[in-house]
Design an enzyme around this catalytic site. Structure first.
Site, PDB file in Angstrom:
ATOM      1  N   ASP A  11       0.906  -1.029   0.179  1.00 21.29           N
ATOM      2  CA  ASP A  11      -0.065   0.652  -0.007  1.00 21.29           C
ATOM      3  C   ASP A  11       1.047   0.983   0.297  1.00 21.29           C
ATOM      4  O   ASP A  11       2.198   0.726  -0.030  1.00 21.29           O
ATOM      5  CB  ASP A  11      -1.005  -0.270   0.810  1.00 21.29           C
ATOM      6  CG  ASP A  11      -0.735   0.515   2.610  1.00 21.29           C
ATOM      7  OD1 ASP A  11       0.947   0.857   2.570  1.00 21.29           O
ATOM      8  OD2 ASP A  11      -1.181  -0.016   3.578  1.00 21.29           O
ATOM      9  N   GLY A  69       2.187  -1.061   6.435  1.00 18.37           N
ATOM     10  CA  GLY A  69       2.801  -0.348   7.548  1.00 18.37           C
ATOM     11  C   GLY A  69       3.037  -1.805   8.220  1.00 18.37           C
ATOM     12  O   GLY A  69       4.132  -1.236   8.828  1.00 18.37           O
ATOM     13  N   THR A  70       2.086  -2.200   8.296  1.00 14.30           N
ATOM     14  CA  THR A  70       2.590  -2.917   9.391  1.00 14.30           C
ATOM     15  C   THR A  70       2.780  -4.882   9.193  1.00 14.30           C
ATOM     16  O   THR A  70       3.271  -5.489   9.804  1.00 14.30           O
ATOM     17  CB  THR A  70       2.033  -3.532  10.933  1.00 14.30           C
ATOM     18  OG1 THR A  70       0.276  -4.110   9.782  1.00 14.30           O
ATOM     19  CG2 THR A  70       1.633  -2.238  11.614  1.00 14.30           C
ATOM     20  N   ARG A 135       6.737 -34.908   7.301  1.00 11.62           N
ATOM     21  CA  ARG A 135       5.317 -33.909   8.363  1.00 11.62           C
ATOM     22  C   ARG A 135       4.556 -33.568   7.816  1.00 11.62           C
ATOM     23  O   ARG A 135       3.431 -32.473   8.525  1.00 11.62           O
ATOM     24  CB  ARG A 135       6.287 -34.454   9.554  1.00 11.62           C
ATOM     25  CG  ARG A 135       7.146 -33.116  10.429  1.00 11.62           C
ATOM     26  CD  ARG A 135       7.774 -33.837  11.300  1.00 11.62           C
ATOM     27  NE  ARG A 135       7.870 -32.972  12.496  1.00 11.62           N
ATOM     28  CZ  ARG A 135       9.781 -32.224  12.126  1.00 11.62           C
ATOM     29  NH1 ARG A 135      10.009 -33.089  10.931  1.00 11.62           N
ATOM     30  NH2 ARG A 135      10.496 -31.386  12.945  1.00 11.62           N
ATOM     31  N   HIS A 136       5.360 -32.355   7.535  1.00 16.36           N
ATOM     32  CA  HIS A 136       5.243 -30.428   6.987  1.00 16.36           C
ATOM     33  C   HIS A 136       4.443 -30.065   6.001  1.00 16.36           C
ATOM     34  O   HIS A 136       3.776 -29.776   5.977  1.00 16.36           O
ATOM     35  CB  HIS A 136       6.599 -29.626   6.883  1.00 16.36           C
ATOM     36  CG  HIS A 136       7.097 -29.626   8.095  1.00 16.36           C
ATOM     37  ND1 HIS A 136       7.031 -28.974   9.794  1.00 16.36           N
ATOM     38  CD2 HIS A 136       8.540 -29.935   8.087  1.00 16.36           C
ATOM     39  CE1 HIS A 136       8.122 -29.490  10.373  1.00 16.36           C
ATOM     40  NE2 HIS A 136       9.247 -29.983   9.515  1.00 16.36           N
TER      41      HIS A 136
HETATM   42  C1  RB5 Z   1      -2.124   2.232   6.847  1.00 19.86           C
HETATM   43  O1  RB5 Z   1      -1.974   3.766   7.292  1.00 19.86           O
HETATM   44  C2  RB5 Z   1      -1.690   1.309   7.701  1.00 19.86           C
HETATM   45  O2  RB5 Z   1      -2.575   1.089   8.678  1.00 19.86           O
HETATM   46  C3  RB5 Z   1      -1.811   0.203   6.353  1.00 19.86           C
HETATM   47  O3  RB5 Z   1      -0.546   0.462   6.039  1.00 19.86           O
HETATM   48  C4  RB5 Z   1      -1.136  -1.765   7.465  1.00 19.86           C
HETATM   49  O4  RB5 Z   1      -0.320  -0.812   8.122  1.00 19.86           O
HETATM   50  C5  RB5 Z   1      -2.375  -2.173   7.639  1.00 19.86           C
HETATM   51  O5  RB5 Z   1      -2.167  -3.467   8.364  1.00 19.86           O
END
Ligand code: RB5
Length: 144
Positions: A11, A69-70, A135-136
Site C-alpha cells: 500500500d 505499514g505493519t 511431516r510438514h
Molecule cells: C495504513 O495507514 C496502514 O493501516 C496500513 O499500511 C497497514 O499497516 C495495515 O495493516
C-alpha cells in the site's frame, strides 16, 4: 508454475521499501512483477494484497512479497485467497521457517516496523530456504 518470478505489491506506506526490495530481488536473478501502486496516495491494502495473491495462486508467480505499514493487514487479505500461505516476518529466522515448515508462498513485511537492511535480510532468508516436506507436508495439507 513460473519459477524465478516474484510479484511485489504494497500500500502507500511501503513504496520506498518495495522499490528497494524489487531492485534487490532482481539482482538475485528473479524476474519481478511489480504491480504497484505507483504513487504515495492513500490506498487500501486489501486490494493490493488480493491482487498479488491472485498472481501467486494462478501459478504465474512462484512467490509474492507484499508490504504495508505493519505487514499485517495486507497479509490477512492475501491469506483469504485459496492456496496462499503468507506470513508476516520481522526477522530472518521466521522468514526461513515459514518456507521450511509452512511452505509459505508469500512473505509480508511491515515497512513501519523493520528498516531497509533488515528487510533485505528477511527477503534473503525467505528466498534461500526450501520447504522440508515430510511431516510438514501433512500439516500444510491440513491448512488447505
Ligand atoms: C495504513 O495507514 C496502514 O493501516 C496500513 O499500511 C497497514 O499497516 C495495515 O495493516
Amino acid at each position: 508454475m513460473s519459477s524465478k518470478r516474484i510479484v511485489l505489491s504494497s500500500d502507500h506506506a511501503a513504496l520506498a521499501l518495495r522499490a528497494r526490495i524489487a531492485e534487490h530481488v532482481q539482482s538475485l536473478g528473479w524476474e519481478v512483477e511489480d504491480i504497484g501502486p505507483t504513487t504515495n496516495e492513500s490506498t487500501h491494502y486489501p486490494i493490493h494484497g488480493a491482487a498479488a495473491a491472485a498472481r501467486v495462486a494462478s501459478g504465474d508467480c512462484q512467490f509474492g512479497i507484499i508490504l504495508c505499514g505493519t505487514g499485517q493487514g495486507i497479509m490477512m487479505a492475501a491469506n483469504k485467497v485459496k492456496g496462499i500461505r503468507c506470513g508476516v516476518c520481522s526477522d530472518p529466522f521466521s522468514a526461513r521457517m515459514i518456507r521450511q515448515h509452512n511452505d509459505a508462498n508469500m512473505l509480508s513485511i511491515g515497512a513501519r516496523v523493520v528498516g531497509e537492511d533488515l528487510a533485505l535480510d528477511i527477503v534473503n532468508a525467505f528466498l534461500s530456504a526450501e520447504f522440508e516436506g515430510g511431516r510438514h507436508q501433512t500439516r500444510v495439507e491440513m491448512i488447505e
